[in-house]
Structures are given as structure tokens and as C-alpha cells.
Write an enzyme that holds these catalytic residues in place. Structure first.
Site, PDB file in Angstrom:
ATOM      1  CD  GLU A 229      63.401 -64.695  74.905  1.00 29.72           C
ATOM      2  OE1 GLU A 229      64.499 -64.335  75.364  1.00 29.72           O
ATOM      3  OE2 GLU A 229      62.768 -64.027  74.072  1.00 29.72           O
ATOM      4  CE  LYS A 231      56.568 -58.930  81.087  1.00 25.83           C
ATOM      5  NZ  LYS A 231      57.117 -58.019  82.097  1.00 25.83           N
ATOM      6  NE  ARG A 236      62.513 -55.358  75.669  1.00 28.50           N
ATOM      7  CZ  ARG A 236      61.448 -55.271  74.890  1.00 28.50           C
ATOM      8  NH1 ARG A 236      60.257 -55.023  75.423  1.00 28.50           N
ATOM      9  NH2 ARG A 236      61.569 -55.443  73.587  1.00 28.50           N
ATOM     10  NE  ARG A 251      58.067 -50.201  78.255  1.00 29.09           N
ATOM     11  CZ  ARG A 251      57.232 -51.211  78.440  1.00 29.09           C
ATOM     12  NH1 ARG A 251      57.360 -51.979  79.513  1.00 29.09           N
ATOM     13  NH2 ARG A 251      56.279 -51.477  77.588  1.00 29.09           N
ATOM     14  CD  GLU A 276      63.502 -57.051  82.118  1.00 27.06           C
ATOM     15  OE1 GLU A 276      62.737 -56.614  82.996  1.00 27.06           O
ATOM     16  OE2 GLU A 276      63.193 -57.072  80.905  1.00 27.06           O
ATOM     17  CE  LYS A 398      51.797 -56.952  78.840  1.00 32.16           C
ATOM     18  NZ  LYS A 398      52.239 -55.613  79.304  1.00 32.16           N
TER      19      LYS A 398
END
Length: 539
Positions: A229, A231, A236, A251, A276, A398
Site C-alpha cells: 500500500e 504510505k 495515523r 497512534r 491516515e 515500511k
């Protein structure tokens, strides 16, 4: 306050994460209730005390100490809390009422006194507490009252120490955290063998699943086992709706809903989703700076709501309104998210796009173009992985884009905090404007960012020495230096800013290299940085 002050001092000068955990565990094991609960609240940003401003603290100390002496001491030390803690006069033995002053107060008494003080009483109460303390306790009191712990402990690390000491799962503590209040008597009772606190978890924050950097693990990864996906460059969040109640969590579990009433008002659905938070205008993701202007606000004007409309890009579903879905593998959760999204049709949201790829080379090519599209990079998620809180190694990675760099000129240096308070460790740097054609102006330096990380301890000592030797002017803890030293700065993006004379600012700047070898005249120009703003120099 003795034990709490000792804990803060030890944490400040302990760089090791594991050593910090052991210090907090020992404190929780030996401190009495409710002191340890208030300490936990202070370390985890959960202690709300009436504000006492730095200016008021300066006023209090200048009533007791020669203002000139205080100013000189503050300039030398560089940290207000440390200066006041050291210079506050000790009660003289046999000097009237001071000789019969009560003993150093416990942390619980300090909290009770501060919470019970009115605005007009706060100065007197605060000064009275300082009078009953030594330097170490005074430093702890000032940090407590101003909210500036700065001891290298995050809220999650404090809860991790609690879980380790009590032998309970960190994820369970984080779920219960939403329904608990300081000084956490029921939590400590459970950790010492009592019953689990009774908490309504329908609106609770679910501990977020976090990713590890992928670069260290490429050789172990099978591309067929992962989904990709984009970023995005937002923050977040977790959105929860149960019955008529709505919550929007960061987060770390902080409720940020008051800053985003447009998101809260659009949550006409049930469940818990992970995504997000962005600002989206006309279908395009706006720069992070637009979102940043709304963060931390208790009220948002209608003008700001219209200018920076919030949007939630959904990554995952943790509860579909009927069942907890976290134990399902990612592929199953993705199907559940798509089904939930189709049924709920939630406004101000969309689904995060899955990026199709067959091998890492294909994905690398897509990532290389990500900066042009406004993404931060890519996320890799194992298709068979459940959603678990924390940062387990393997399920999620990530793969951020490479940072941008620029050569900038150091123009200001400021004293650091805590163990850096004796060093000039915070650096403001500048880029050159273009010269005026046909004029005498050959270009000027305008500030474009500030950084306080990226260098080694040895480099910090060399920079500090250079700054002291090349100071042009002094402004309290800040020095203006000769514009001669070039710093290579790494950063994630460039955005418009009204805070800097240049009109721009770097996102997440850090010092990559000190260019002792490069003349300042060869540093980068403002136009070069402006060209990196999404949409170009004219944005």
C-alpha cells in the site's frame, strides 16, 4: 518527591532503553500509592495540572534572587527549570518560620496542592512548595508543573515498564488505558494480583500495529507473501464509533476529536477503523503543513474547516460493528474492510489503494516515482498476519522514499535541554536568495529550518566549540554566528510556512553531514528548495 525526583534524574542520564525500563520498574515496585500512580500519569502525559507559565516562574524567582544574577545564571545554564532549581534560595536555619517548615512533600501532596490552587493562589502555592525542597526536587516540581518532562520516556515506554513489572500483556494494558484515570489505583491493584479493572471497551483505543524498516530484511522476504500500500504523509489515526459515541485517536491513544469535528460529525457508522488522517481538496492530498495547522486545537473555526477539510484514508478494520476482526489475517480483514465500506458508505473517507506488483524490482520502480505523487513511500503487509499491537518483526514493513538533502548555512544556535543544556545543540540554518539582476544585492541568507539531531556526540562537541568561537551576537540562550559553516541537511519534504522569512520550511530536518570543507557561498539557493514544494515554486 525524593523518589520521583531521583527517578527523573536517573532517566535523564540513562540512554539505554532497557536501563530506563528497569528504573521505572523499580520505582513502581517501591513507591507507595497514590504517588506511583501520579508518577505514571506524569510520564505518560496523563497528568493535567493548572498551567504555570515560564514567565510566572521567572517572576517568582526574581522576587527572591537578584534579577541580574538570575539573568547571568540563566544565560550560562541555558535551561530555565535547571536554573531556578539551583538558584532558588534555601531556607536559612533558625530564620523565623522557615526553621519550622514542614518536610519535603510527597508527590501526591504536590499534585493535590497544585490541583487545588486557584489561579490567584498558584504563585504562592508553587513558591511554598519550592521552599520545602532541595534542588533535585525543585527541578522535578518545575518539570511536573510545566509539563516538560524531557527525560527520554514516551507514554508507551512507561506503559511497557508497567507491563514488565506487573507481568501483564502490554496490549491489554493499552486497551484498558482508555477507561482508567490517574492515579490508577485499580490498575496497580490488578498488576499486584487483584482483579482486572472493569472498563467498557466499546470505545477503547486498540493498540496500533506498527511497521519496521524493511531495508534490513530484504533477503528474507518473499514478494508473494506480502501486499503493498502507499504510505501517505498524514498522521495515523483510529476512528471508533459505538452507539451514539465517537472517538478519534492518535497512534499513541490520545483523543484528538476536538480538532477534527468534521471527521467526528461524519462518523455515521459503527465499528473501529485504522487509517491516515489527511487534508484533501478537490480529490488531491494537501501538504502536511495544512493538516498540521489543525493538530492540537481545542476549537476549529469555520474558516479553517473550509480551508483544510479533513479526510480519512482507511487502511484496516479492527471491529466491524459486530465482531472484533483483529485475529483475522490481513487478506480477510481487507475483504471485511471493503464489505464494511460498501455497506456503510462513510463520508469523508476512502480506501487505501493496494499496489499490484510481482517482484521487488517492479515495486522499487513504483516507489521511485512516489515523491512526484505525494506519497511517503510504501507499506508491506503479510497477507496472513493478524493485527497485533506494537511493532512485531515480520508482519509489517515500511519502505520510505529516500530523503532529500540540501547544503545550508548555519546562522543561529540555541542551547539544548536536559543533558544537552550545556551545549549549543539546536541549529537554525538558511539558504541563499537569488541576487537582484543588475543590482547591488548579491543574495541574502533566509532561514529554512531547524534541526537538533543527526550528529554524533563528538560532532556536537566540535560544533559547540565552533559556535562559541564564531559568535556574532547573543540573545539569551541563542547565539547568532558568522555565516560560514555549511550543514548538509536531510529532510522528507518542503512546505510553505509563514513562520520563516523564506516562506518555506523543511519537514523532519536532521543534520546529515557537517561540511567543514565547503564555502558558505556554495550552499543551496532558496529557489532550489522552492522547486521541491508539491506543485512547484508557485505551489
Amino acid at each position: 518527591m525524593h523518589a520521583f525526583a531521583s527517578l527523573l534524574e536517573s532517566l535523564l542520564f540513562t540512554p539505554s532503553r532497557n536501563a530506563k525500563l528497569r528504573l521505572m520498574e523499580a520505582y513502581f515496585a517501591t513507591a507507595p500509592d497514590p504517588c506511583r500512580g501520579w508518577a505514571l500519569a506524569a510520564l505518560s502525559d496523563g497528568l493535567a495540572l493548572p498551567a504555570i507559565t515560564p514567565s510566572r516562574i521567572r517572576g517568582l524567582v526574581q522576587e527572591r534572587v537578584d534579577p541580574v544574577l538570575f539573568a547571568l545564571s540563566y544565560d550560562y545554564v541555558g535551561d530555565l527549570a535547571e536554573t531556578v532549581a539551583l538558584i532558588w534560595p534555601e531556607p536559612a536555619p533558625g530564620d523565623g518560620p522557615a526553621a519550622d517548615a514542614p518536610p519535603v512533600p510527597r508527590l501526591s501532596e504536590v499534585v493535590d496542592r497544585l490541583r487545588g490552587a486557584s489561579r490567584t493562589e498558584m504563585g504562592r502555592v508553587f513558591a511554598g512548595l519550592l521552599d520545602r525542597m532541595g534542588a533535585s526536587e525543585r527541578l522535578a516540581l518545575i518539570k511536573l508543573a510545566t509539563g516538560g518532562m524531557r527525560v527520554g520516556v514516551s507514554a508507551r515506554l512507561a506503559r511497557t515498564a508497567l507491563a514488565s513489572w506487573g507481568g501483564r500483556p502490554l496490549e491489554r494494558i493499552e486497551e484498558l488505558w482508555f477507561g482508567l484515570e490517574p492515579p490508577y489505583a485499580s490498575l496497580f491493584a490488578w498488576l499486584e494480583g487483584g482483579p482486572e479493572p472493569v472498563v467498557d471497551l466499546s470505545l477503547a483505543f486498540r493498540p496500533m500495529m506498527l511497521a519496521n524498516p524493511v531495508e534490513e530484511r530484504w533477503g528474507e522476504l518473499d514478494p508473494a507473501a506480502y501486499r503493498a500500500e502507499w504510505k501517505w504523509d498524514g498522521i495515523r489515526v483510529q476512528a471508533v464509533a459505538a452507539g451514539p459515541e465517537r472517538r478519534l485517536y492518535s497512534r499513541t491513544g490520545e483523543d484528538i476529536g476536538t480538532a477534527f469535528p468534521d471527521i467526528i460529525g461524519a462518523m455515521d457508522w459503527q465499528g473501529c477503523v485504522d487509517g491516515e488522517l489527511l487534508v484533501v481538496r478537490d480529490g488531491q492530498v494537501a501538504p502536511f503543513a495544512d493538516l498540521q495547522r489543525r493538530l492540537g486545537r481545542k476549537q476549529v473555526s469555520a474558516k479553517m474547516l473550509a480551508a483544510a477539510p479533513a479526510h480519512l484514508r482507511l487502511y484496516d478494520i479492527l471491529h466491524d460493528g459486530v465482531e472484533d476482526t483483529r485475529a483475522l489475517p490481513f487478506d480477510a480483514r481487507r475483504r471485511a474492510l471493503e464489505a464494511w465500506f460498501a455497506a456503510a458508505a462513510p463520508p469523508r473517507t476512502d480506501l487505501s489503494e493496494l499496489v499490484a506488483f510481482e517482484d521487488w524490482e517492479t515495486l522499487a520502480a513504483l516507489r521511485a516515482a512516489a515523491r512526484d505523487e505525494g506519497q511517503e513511500g510504501l507499506m508491506l503487509k503479510r497477507a496472513d498476519a493478524p493485527y497485533t499491537g506494537g511493532r512485531p518483526m515480520g508482519p509489517w514493513f515500511k519502505w520510505k522514499r529516500e530523503p532529500l538533502t540540501a547544503d545550508c548555512v548555519l546562522i543561529y544556535a540555541q542551547r539544548g535541554h536536559g543533558k544537552r543544556s550545556s551545549f549549543y545543540s539546536d541549529y537554525t540554518f538558511a539558504a541563499w536568495t537569488d541576487p537582484v539582476p543588475g543590482g547591488a544585492n548579491e543574495g541574502a541568507l533566509v532561514p529554512v529550518g531547524k534541526a537538533y539531531s543527526g550528529y554524533t556526540d563528538e560532532e556536537l562537541k566540535k560544533l559547540d566549540r565552533w559556535i562559541r568561537d564564531n559568535t556574532v551576537e547573543r540573545f539569551g540562550p541563542v547565539r547568532s554566528v558568522a555565516p560560514e559553516l555549511v550543514l548538509e541537511v536531510a529532510f522528507d519534504a518542503v512546505q510553505r510556512s509563514t513562520r520563516h522569512k523564506s516562506g518555506i520550511a523543511m519537514r523532519f530536518p536532521r543534520i546529515k553531514r557537517i561540511r567543514w570543507d565547503k564555502p558558505a557561498a556554495e550552499a543551496d539557493r532558496l529557489a532550489t528548495l522552492e522547486a521541491l514544494i508539491p506543485g512547484g515554486a508557485n505551489g
